[in-house]
Structure formats: structure tokens, C-alpha cells
Design a protein around this motif. Sequence first.
Motif, PDB file in Angstrom:
ATOM      1  N   SER A   1       4.306  10.089  -0.030  1.00 14.56           N
ATOM      2  CA  SER A   1       4.690  11.458  -0.347  1.00 14.56           C
ATOM      3  C   SER A   1       4.945  12.180   0.964  1.00 14.56           C
ATOM      4  N   VAL A   2       5.737  13.236   0.928  1.00 11.83           N
ATOM      5  CA  VAL A   2       6.040  13.968   2.155  1.00 11.83           C
ATOM      6  C   VAL A   2       4.760  14.525   2.771  1.00 11.83           C
ATOM      7  N   LYS A   3       3.830  14.920   1.931  1.00  8.48           N
ATOM      8  CA  LYS A   3       2.596  15.529   2.410  1.00  8.48           C
ATOM      9  C   LYS A   3       1.776  14.576   3.264  1.00  8.48           C
ATOM     10  N   ASP A   4       1.655  13.315   2.820  1.00 10.02           N
ATOM     11  CA  ASP A   4       0.770  12.396   3.539  1.00 10.02           C
ATOM     12  C   ASP A   4       1.528  11.324   4.332  1.00 10.02           C
ATOM     13  N   THR A   5       2.844  11.484   4.437  1.00 12.32           N
ATOM     14  CA  THR A   5       3.680  10.420   4.988  1.00 12.32           C
ATOM     15  C   THR A   5       3.264   9.955   6.372  1.00 12.32           C
ATOM     16  N   ILE A   6       3.099  10.870   7.321  1.00 14.99           N
ATOM     17  CA  ILE A   6       2.886  10.478   8.705  1.00 14.99           C
ATOM     18  C   ILE A   6       1.619   9.654   8.869  1.00 14.99           C
ATOM     19  N   GLU A   7       0.508  10.156   8.374  1.00 15.43           N
ATOM     20  CA  GLU A   7      -0.750   9.426   8.528  1.00 15.43           C
ATOM     21  C   GLU A   7      -0.721   8.104   7.762  1.00 15.43           C
ATOM     22  N   LYS A   8      -0.136   8.125   6.586  1.00 16.11           N
ATOM     23  CA  LYS A   8      -0.081   6.908   5.777  1.00 16.11           C
ATOM     24  C   LYS A   8       0.837   5.863   6.429  1.00 16.11           C
ATOM     25  N   MET A   9       1.924   6.312   7.036  1.00 10.13           N
ATOM     26  CA  MET A   9       2.815   5.391   7.744  1.00 10.13           C
ATOM     27  C   MET A   9       2.079   4.706   8.887  1.00 10.13           C
ATOM     28  N   LYS A  10       1.277   5.479   9.622  1.00  7.48           N
ATOM     29  CA  LYS A  10       0.525   4.923  10.745  1.00  7.48           C
ATOM     30  C   LYS A  10      -0.435   3.830  10.270  1.00  7.48           C
ATOM     31  N   ILE A  11      -1.021   4.054   9.111  1.00  8.18           N
ATOM     32  CA  ILE A  11      -1.965   3.071   8.562  1.00  8.18           C
ATOM     33  C   ILE A  11      -1.236   1.811   8.112  1.00  8.18           C
ATOM     34  N   GLU A  12      -0.143   2.008   7.356  1.00 12.43           N
ATOM     35  CA  GLU A  12       0.549   0.862   6.766  1.00 12.43           C
ATOM     36  C   GLU A  12       1.263  -0.006   7.806  1.00 12.43           C
ATOM     37  N   ILE A  13       1.788   0.617   8.874  1.00 14.88           N
ATOM     38  CA  ILE A  13       2.518  -0.170   9.882  1.00 14.88           C
ATOM     39  C   ILE A  13       1.570  -1.087  10.647  1.00 14.88           C
ATOM     40  N   LYS A  14       0.273  -0.737  10.677  1.00 13.81           N
ATOM     41  CA  LYS A  14      -0.712  -1.530  11.416  1.00 13.81           C
ATOM     42  C   LYS A  14      -1.280  -2.690  10.607  1.00 13.81           C
ATOM     43  N   LYS A  15      -1.061  -2.682   9.316  1.00 11.61           N
ATOM     44  CA  LYS A  15      -1.619  -3.745   8.480  1.00 11.61           C
ATOM     45  C   LYS A  15      -0.851  -5.042   8.706  1.00 11.61           C
ATOM     46  N   THR A  16      -1.534  -6.015   9.284  1.00 15.48           N
ATOM     47  CA  THR A  16      -0.864  -7.250   9.691  1.00 15.48           C
ATOM     48  C   THR A  16      -0.368  -8.081   8.511  1.00 15.48           C
ATOM     49  N   ASP A  17      -0.942  -7.867   7.339  1.00 19.63           N
ATOM     50  CA  ASP A  17      -0.524  -8.678   6.190  1.00 19.63           C
ATOM     51  C   ASP A  17       0.640  -8.063   5.424  1.00 19.63           C
ATOM     52  N   ASN A  18       1.070  -6.853   5.812  1.00 18.56           N
ATOM     53  CA  ASN A  18       2.140  -6.185   5.066  1.00 18.56           C
ATOM     54  C   ASN A  18       3.475  -6.925   5.174  1.00 18.56           C
ATOM     55  N   PHE A  19       3.752  -7.502   6.350  1.00 18.92           N
ATOM     56  CA  PHE A  19       5.025  -8.209   6.507  1.00 18.92           C
ATOM     57  C   PHE A  19       5.103  -9.414   5.576  1.00 18.92           C
ATOM     58  N   GLU A  20       4.012 -10.166   5.496  1.00 20.05           N
ATOM     59  CA  GLU A  20       3.986 -11.319   4.599  1.00 20.05           C
ATOM     60  C   GLU A  20       4.114 -10.875   3.146  1.00 20.05           C
ATOM     61  N   LYS A  21       3.451  -9.773   2.813  1.00 18.19           N
ATOM     62  CA  LYS A  21       3.555  -9.242   1.446  1.00 18.19           C
ATOM     63  C   LYS A  21       4.984  -8.820   1.138  1.00 18.19           C
ATOM     64  N   PHE A  22       5.643  -8.236   2.147  1.00 18.52           N
ATOM     65  CA  PHE A  22       7.029  -7.814   1.965  1.00 18.52           C
ATOM     66  C   PHE A  22       7.938  -9.023   1.729  1.00 18.52           C
ATOM     67  N   LYS A  23       7.760 -10.071   2.548  1.00 20.51           N
ATOM     68  CA  LYS A  23       8.583 -11.282   2.393  1.00 20.51           C
ATOM     69  C   LYS A  23       8.365 -11.924   1.026  1.00 20.51           C
ATOM     70  N   ASN A  24       7.153 -11.820   0.518  1.00 25.88           N
ATOM     71  CA  ASN A  24       6.832 -12.422  -0.774  1.00 25.88           C
ATOM     72  C   ASN A  24       7.158 -11.517  -1.957  1.00 25.88           C
TER      73      ASN A  24
END
Length: 239
Positions: A129-152
Motif C-alpha cells: 500500500s502507498v502508506k507502508d510501501t517504503i518500509e515494507k519494500m526495505k523488508i522484502e528486498i532483503k529477504k534472500t528467499d524472495n527471488f527463489e519464490k519469484f522464480k517458482n
Amino acid sequence: MIEIINKIFNEKKYEKIYEKDEFYLYECREEMKTDFYLLYFLNYASELEIEKMLIEKYSEMIYEIKKEKKYKETIDKNLSLVLFLKISKKNQEDIKKLTYEIEESKMYFKRYLLNYTEDEEKKFFDFFSVKDTIEKMKIEIKKTDNFEKFKNGEISFYNLLIKLYIKIPILEYEFKESDLLEDFHSELNNELKTLEDENLINYIKEIKIDTKFDIINFSKYNLTEDEVKTEILRLSEVK
């Protein structure tokens, strides 16, 4: 999209000093720093059409900010352009060439082209959401398993998230040395289990750790074999 981008620039101490027809100019408000970003949001067009529209919009903007006495001589030499280009799936094959043509143009300011589809945008905003975007983006970009989840195919917002970090220079990944060391120690300990002692020194000398900011290579420090052994022990003992 502009609401999120505006929030990013505001957080980084940039102020919007011009806005007209999807064309926005931001100025950095930090002391001792001269920096401007020009943002242009548009739908897919050929490189020549984009170039023509850009020149027209840019000329119009310069004229108007001069009239409003907002123009500064430092703009020309400290300006970066980010083009936010919405494309359809049928345009995706043309984007690589278009990106090169735009970003490598001889026009004097730096250029970055961020392309995205309507579907990518929708999935991104379904998660953020626009309200929580910045902080949430910082959290999600650091999650090392997100790329694998995205590929899958497990998460769908990640593609646009990565593009934002790649194409908006002020949006930086907040690197932590401890994260890097943890990855290094893991790799080192795995290799210690499989390598024999006589091969260990040569291997360690060639280990590289790739990050956005640096490439660490033991050999560039001209370490002796004893120094390398000491470093191996020190690193492998850190918990």
C-alpha cells in the motif's frame, strides 16, 4: 505509481519543484549536495517518439521554471532522468533495444528506463500500500528467499520491486556487513568440509564475495599463506 515514487523521493529529502502532464522535477534539499531528478511517466512508444516527446517536455519545463524563477544553472550538469514506461506483453521483445537506445543516448543527462506492465503494477499494489510501501519494500528486498519464490511463481510483486531498486539510484539497498559475513562463513565452512589442507590456501585466495558495492578478493591484499590461514581461522570461528 507516482504516489509511491513521490514518497520515495520525499523520504530521501528531494522536493518536487515542477509538475506537468506526467513530467516531474525533483531537487535534493540536503546541504552541500546538488542533485536533480526528472521523472517522466508514459506508455510505450518507439524510441524516436519518446525522444521527441522528451525534448518537447524538457524544453517546456525549462521555459516554465525559468519564468517562475525556479531555474538554476546547476540543473543541466546535475540532472538524471528516470523514464517509467508502461508496456504491454506484446512490446516486451522490443524493450531491450529501446532501453539501450534511451539509456545510451548522447543527450547530456543520465537516463534510466524502468519498464513495467499493467499486470506487474497491479500485483505490486496488491501487496504494497502507498502508506507502508517504503518500509515494507526495505523488508522484502532483503529477504534472500524472495527471488527463489519469484522464480517458482510463489510471489508476483518481486519483479517490479527489483526494477525499482535497479533503476532509481537514490533507492539503495541497505547493506549490512553482518549479512555478507554470514554468507561468507557459510560458504567457507561448507568448503572446509570438502577441501584437503594442501588445496585450501589457493582456494581461499580466490574466494570472491559479490555485492552491489564491492568485490572482496583475498589475493588483492597480497596476504601471505600464514596470514590467510589466520584469516580462515578467524572467519570460521566467528558465530
